[in-house]
Design a protein around this motif. Structure first.
Motif, PDB file in Angstrom:
ATOM      1  N   GLU A  68       0.891  -1.189  -0.224  1.00  0.00           N
ATOM      2  CA  GLU A  68      -0.253   0.290  -0.215  1.00  0.00           C
ATOM      3  C   GLU A  68       1.227   1.464  -0.196  1.00  0.00           C
ATOM      4  O   GLU A  68       2.071   0.847   0.625  1.00  0.00           O
ATOM      5  N   GLN A  69       0.473   2.395  -0.136  1.00  0.00           N
ATOM      6  CA  GLN A  69       1.294   3.728  -0.541  1.00  0.00           C
ATOM      7  C   GLN A  69       0.830   4.694   1.281  1.00  0.00           C
ATOM      8  O   GLN A  69      -0.905   4.451   0.551  1.00  0.00           O
ATOM      9  N   TYR A  70       1.013   4.985   1.446  1.00  0.00           N
ATOM     10  CA  TYR A  70       1.386   5.523   3.399  1.00  0.00           C
ATOM     11  C   TYR A  70       0.915   7.223   2.371  1.00  0.00           C
ATOM     12  O   TYR A  70       2.178   7.469   2.312  1.00  0.00           O
ATOM     13  N   GLU A  71       0.298   7.827   2.409  1.00  0.00           N
ATOM     14  CA  GLU A  71       0.210   9.482   2.309  1.00  0.00           C
ATOM     15  C   GLU A  71       1.318   9.769   3.144  1.00  0.00           C
ATOM     16  O   GLU A  71       2.514  10.767   2.933  1.00  0.00           O
ATOM     17  N   ILE A  72       2.033   9.396   4.875  1.00  0.00           N
ATOM     18  CA  ILE A  72       2.500   9.306   5.422  1.00  0.00           C
ATOM     19  C   ILE A  72       3.617   9.402   5.517  1.00  0.00           C
ATOM     20  O   ILE A  72       4.474   9.883   6.050  1.00  0.00           O
ATOM     21  N   LEU A  73       4.046   8.444   4.933  1.00  0.00           N
ATOM     22  CA  LEU A  73       5.303   8.154   4.637  1.00  0.00           C
ATOM     23  C   LEU A  73       6.274   8.697   3.138  1.00  0.00           C
ATOM     24  O   LEU A  73       5.554   9.294   2.571  1.00  0.00           O
ATOM     25  N   PRO A  74       7.430   9.001   3.849  1.00  0.00           N
ATOM     26  CA  PRO A  74       8.398   9.664   2.487  1.00  0.00           C
ATOM     27  C   PRO A  74       9.245   8.579   1.733  1.00  0.00           C
ATOM     28  O   PRO A  74       8.706   8.443   1.206  1.00  0.00           O
ATOM     29  N   ILE A  75       9.497   9.611   0.214  1.00  0.00           N
ATOM     30  CA  ILE A  75      10.040   9.016  -0.711  1.00  0.00           C
ATOM     31  C   ILE A  75      10.525   7.434  -1.257  1.00  0.00           C
ATOM     32  O   ILE A  75      11.329   7.811   0.455  1.00  0.00           O
ATOM     33  N   ASN A  76      10.262   6.420  -1.694  1.00  0.00           N
ATOM     34  CA  ASN A  76      10.953   4.761  -1.315  1.00  0.00           C
ATOM     35  C   ASN A  76      10.443   4.146  -0.383  1.00  0.00           C
ATOM     36  O   ASN A  76      11.949   3.551  -0.158  1.00  0.00           O
ATOM     37  N   ALA A  77       9.860   4.488   1.083  1.00  0.00           N
ATOM     38  CA  ALA A  77       9.825   4.659   2.426  1.00  0.00           C
ATOM     39  C   ALA A  77       9.667   3.042   2.365  1.00  0.00           C
ATOM     40  O   ALA A  77      10.326   2.541   3.165  1.00  0.00           O
ATOM     41  N   VAL A  78       8.916   2.001   1.497  1.00  0.00           N
ATOM     42  CA  VAL A  78       8.347   1.384   1.601  1.00  0.00           C
ATOM     43  C   VAL A  78       9.250   0.290   1.164  1.00  0.00           C
ATOM     44  O   VAL A  78       9.618  -0.555   1.680  1.00  0.00           O
ATOM     45  N   GLU A  79      10.104   0.570   0.457  1.00  0.00           N
ATOM     46  CA  GLU A  79      11.093   0.057  -0.732  1.00  0.00           C
ATOM     47  C   GLU A  79      12.538  -0.351   0.405  1.00  0.00           C
ATOM     48  O   GLU A  79      13.321  -1.024   1.240  1.00  0.00           O
ATOM     49  N   ARG A  80      12.826   1.142   1.183  1.00  0.00           N
ATOM     50  CA  ARG A  80      13.509   1.468   1.791  1.00  0.00           C
ATOM     51  C   ARG A  80      13.281   0.313   3.219  1.00  0.00           C
ATOM     52  O   ARG A  80      14.315  -0.969   4.397  1.00  0.00           O
ATOM     53  N   LEU A  81      12.104   0.066   4.291  1.00  0.00           N
ATOM     54  CA  LEU A  81      11.565  -0.013   4.894  1.00  0.00           C
ATOM     55  C   LEU A  81      11.767  -1.810   4.491  1.00  0.00           C
ATOM     56  O   LEU A  81      12.533  -2.846   5.987  1.00  0.00           O
ATOM     57  N   SER A  82      11.489  -2.305   3.419  1.00  0.00           N
ATOM     58  CA  SER A  82      11.846  -3.551   3.270  1.00  0.00           C
ATOM     59  C   SER A  82      13.117  -4.368   2.810  1.00  0.00           C
ATOM     60  O   SER A  82      13.885  -4.805   3.509  1.00  0.00           O
ATOM     61  N   PHE A  83      14.027  -3.150   2.921  1.00  0.00           N
ATOM     62  CA  PHE A  83      15.772  -3.174   2.769  1.00  0.00           C
ATOM     63  C   PHE A  83      16.065  -3.276   4.280  1.00  0.00           C
ATOM     64  O   PHE A  83      17.382  -4.342   4.866  1.00  0.00           O
TER      65      PHE A  83
END
Length: 115
Positions: A68-83
Motif C-alpha cells: 500500500e501507499q501511505y500518505e504519511i511515508l516519505p519517498i521510497n519508504a516501503v522499499e527502504r523499510l523492506s531493505f
C-alpha cells in the motif's frame, strides 16, 4: 493512497514517538559500538514502532501493508523499510531506519500544515 489522520500526527504525538525512537536509537548505536550482537533484536522492536505509528496515523488499517501507499511515508519508504527488514542487524540498516524516522517526522509537519 491511504490518507493520514490529522489528529494522529499532532506535534505532541510525533514528539512522543520520536522520543521512543531516540531510546531505541541510543541502544542500537551502543550495541553496534560494543559489537555485542543485540542490535538486531532492538532493531526489530524499532521497526515495529515505526510500522505501528504509520498504521495508527493512517485511515482504515490495523496492520502495516507493504503493498500500500501511505500518505504519511516519505519517498521510497516501503522499499527502504523492506531493505531494513531483510538485514536488521547491519549498521547500514540502522542508519537507514534513523533517516526514515527523521523524514517521517518532517513529512508529518508538512501534512499538519496541509491538512
Amino acid at each position: 493512497m491511504i490518507e493520514c489522520k490529522k489528529e494522529a500526527i499532532t506535534k505532541e504525538i510525533v514528539d512522543a514517538w520520536m522520543n521512543q525512537w531516540e531510546t531505541f536509537r541510543q541502544s542500537i548505536h551502543q550495541s553496534h559500538s560494543a559489537r555485542d550482537g543485540n542490535a538486531k533484536e532492538i532493531m526489530l522492536k524499532a521497526i515495529q514502532l515505526y510500522e505501528s505509528f504509520v498504521v495508527s496515523a493512517s485511515v482504515g488499517h490495523d496492520v502495516f501493508q507493504e503493498n500500500e501507499q501511505y500518505e504519511i511515508l516519505p519517498i521510497n519508504a516501503v522499499e527502504r523499510l523492506s531493505f531494513i527488514k531483510t538485514r536488521p542487524g547491519q549498521y547500514a540498516c540502522y542508519r537507514q531506519l534513523d533517516e526514515l524516522f527523521l523524514e517521517t517526522k518532517k513529512r508529518c509537519a508538512r501534512l499538519r500544515l496541509k491538512l
